[in-house]
Design an enzyme around this catalytic site. Structure first.
Site, PDB file in Angstrom:
ATOM      1  N   GLU A 260      34.477  88.535 -34.921  1.00 40.73           N
ATOM      2  CA  GLU A 260      35.783  89.132 -35.003  1.00 40.73           C
ATOM      3  C   GLU A 260      35.770  90.010 -36.264  1.00 40.73           C
ATOM      4  OE1 GLU A 260      38.912  90.211 -36.560  1.00 40.73           O
ATOM      5  OE2 GLU A 260      39.312  88.044 -36.819  1.00 40.73           O
ATOM      6  N   CYS A 297      43.885  90.303 -40.183  1.00 41.02           N
ATOM      7  CA  CYS A 297      43.192  91.219 -39.151  1.00 41.02           C
ATOM      8  C   CYS A 297      43.837  91.699 -38.050  1.00 41.02           C
ATOM      9  CB  CYS A 297      42.096  90.347 -38.627  1.00 41.02           C
ATOM     10  SG  CYS A 297      42.678  88.744 -37.734  1.00 41.02           S
TER      11      CYS A 297
END
Length: 501
Positions: A260, A297
């Site tokens: 990720e 994020c």
């Protein structure tokens, strides 16, 4: 009590090399720096423990996950104290993240007790079928083997030592080797102590979980290249993740890398919503953009709207809200330095106008906002790259067609958000087929910071948001990363896995 050591095969092990942590406050911790030697010991221990651990009943593994959660809770005050000192995160944030971490563990315990994740299938034998008999075939998901997990800088609990990657891998029946993050070695060790205590109380093989601390590249590279590692979970930067992904692909036997890697998480504010409640959306965006010093994020770094008086009012409202946000401590000196470099890069880009400037110093971050025309954004790929921190860009598209072109020009994202009212639905419907190909999660009238942990969640997306668009690192579907289907044809029942017989 902190040892500063690695946890390998149930033992706290020192290294010949060590380093000092760089905490936001308090005394630095001297911790062991592992390399290829320690990685090999940890992976070897994980491989040795794997057959017995994979053979455990689902109930035994579920009890282990519940025990880890209880052991973490028993160390709650200690975790909050060291975590706050190391990262600068406030106590309330860490306590919430600890609850998320233990919640994930218990969620996966319930998930494997249910058993649906095994995807058990049966093709019954048809001995009289013509022109050829059909054999009996049974299928179920089986664990891969030892899994490598990289701790994340921005989530010292929920995405690190006992975070979602570790929880889902242990739930799947895989053993785990964690490469600790140097931003919070003390926090990582205390959580590892909790896991070690759960291993002992549940009577499991010592190598089920291992932690190797390191502040360099050697340990990470050795981990993904080790021939006994079967898959990798990573949360971090695009550059670091891509380098590890390439190493996984270059192995004699390539393995999956579930990285990720970040996202700019664009918000599309459609005309009717902008006209009706632009100021409220602007205020909400400012809060989401600056939450946790922008170190998420899912931080919404881009806002796309159609130019005009309403866009000007939005920018003014956002600037006012952002201007009220004071300095916040960033997780590491390196992250703060990268944030300042990203700010300078954006500010120097042709066509970009500063709408909010501030002064950030050392490890402190203050918000920045810029705006750019849709045409100038489309002409410069670098304006779509993530700046990790409280920095946002407002893109003023000339019309709905240019807004659609911006959506089509996006790289892969973790999230895309639509702010819309009923009158915007036709435009939103035209955007949806594009956004579905760009993001793992699409939101309406909300803000992407805050990722619910549940059955339906997807935290991942097309590259570069993640390296595997078919996976998620949050939610129960995350367990699929550590499993593979195995078919059993005409096997006697006593040779089948207990869950399939």
């Amino acid at each position: 009590m902190l040892t500063g050591h690695h946890l390998i095969a149930g033992q706290w092990v020192a290294s010949s090399d060590s380093a000092l942590s760089s905490p936001a406050s308090g005394e630095a911790l001297r911790y062991a720096v592992g390399g290829a030697k320690e990685i090999d010991q940890a992976v070897t221990a994980a491989e040795a423990a794997f057959p017995a651990y994979a053979a455990l009943s689902r109930e035994a593994r579920a009890q282990f996950l519940d025990s880890i959660a209880a052991e973490i809770e028993a160390r709650g005050a200690e975790i909050t104290a060291i975590g706050s000192a190391e990262t600068g995160l406030p106590a309330a944030r860490l306590e919430g993240e600890r609850g998320r971490t233990t919640g994930q563990l218990r969620l996966f315990a319930a998930h494997i007790r249910d058993g649906a994740y095994l995807d058990r299938r049966l093709d019954a034998a048809q001995p009289d079928r013509q022109p050829a008999p059909r054999p009996e075939i049974r299928m179920m998901q089986r664990p891969l083997g030892p899994v490598a997990v990289f701790g994340a800088s921005n989530f010292p609990l929920a995405f690190s030592t006992a975070g979602g990657d570790t929880a889902s891998a242990l739930a799947a029946g895989c053993t785990v080797v964690v490469k600790g993050h140097p931003a919070h070695p003390g926090t990582g060790e205390i959580v590892a102590q909790a896991i070690d205590a759960a291993i002992k109380s549940c009577g499991l093989p010592a190598g089920v979980f291992n932690l190797v601390q390191s502040n360099g590249r050697e340990a990470g590279e050795a981990l993904v290249k080790h021939p006994l590692i079967r898959a990798v979970g990573f949360t971090g930067s695009l550059g670091g993740g891509r380098a590890l992904f390439d190493l996984c692909a270059q192995r004699p036997e390539p393995i999956p890398f579930f990285g990720e890697l970040g996202s700019v998480n664009p918000m599309f504010v459609l005309p009717a919503a902008l006209d009706a409640r632009g100021a409220a959306i602007a205020s909400g965006w400012a809060g989401s953009l600056t939450m946790g010093a922008g170190q998420f994020c899912t931080n919404p770094g881009l806002v796309v709207l159609i130019d005009g008086p309403e866009a000007e009012a939005f920018t003014q409202a956002a600037t006012e809200a952002l201007g009220k946000v004071g300095p916040q401590t960033m997780l590491t000196d390196g992250i703060a330095q990268a944030f300042r470099a990203g700010r300078d890069r954006i500010a120097a880009t042709a066509g970009v106008r500063e709408v909010l400037t501030s002064t950030c110093d050392l490890r402190q971050a203050t918000p920045y906002a810029f705006e750019v025309s849709g045409a100038d954004w489309l002409a410069n790929h670098a304006l779509g790259e993530e700046v990790f921190g409280p920095l946002g860009i407002i893109i003023r598209a000339k019309d709905a067609a240019e807004m659609a072109a911006i959506a089509a020009h996006l790289e892969g994202q973790l999230t895309c958000t639509l702010h819309l009212d009923a009158a915007d639905h036709a435009q939103a419907q035209s955007l949806m087929p594009v956004l579905e190909r760009k993001a793992g999660r699409i939101l309406a009238n909300g803000f992407p910071t805050g990722v619910e942990v549940g059955e339906a969640q997807v935290h991942g997306g097309p590259y570069p948001a993640s390296t595997n668009f078919g996976a998620t690192s949050v939610g129960t579907m995350a367990i699929r990363r550590w499993l593979r289907p195995v078919a059993y044809q005409n096997l006697p029942l006593d040779l089948l896995p207990a869950d399939l017989a």
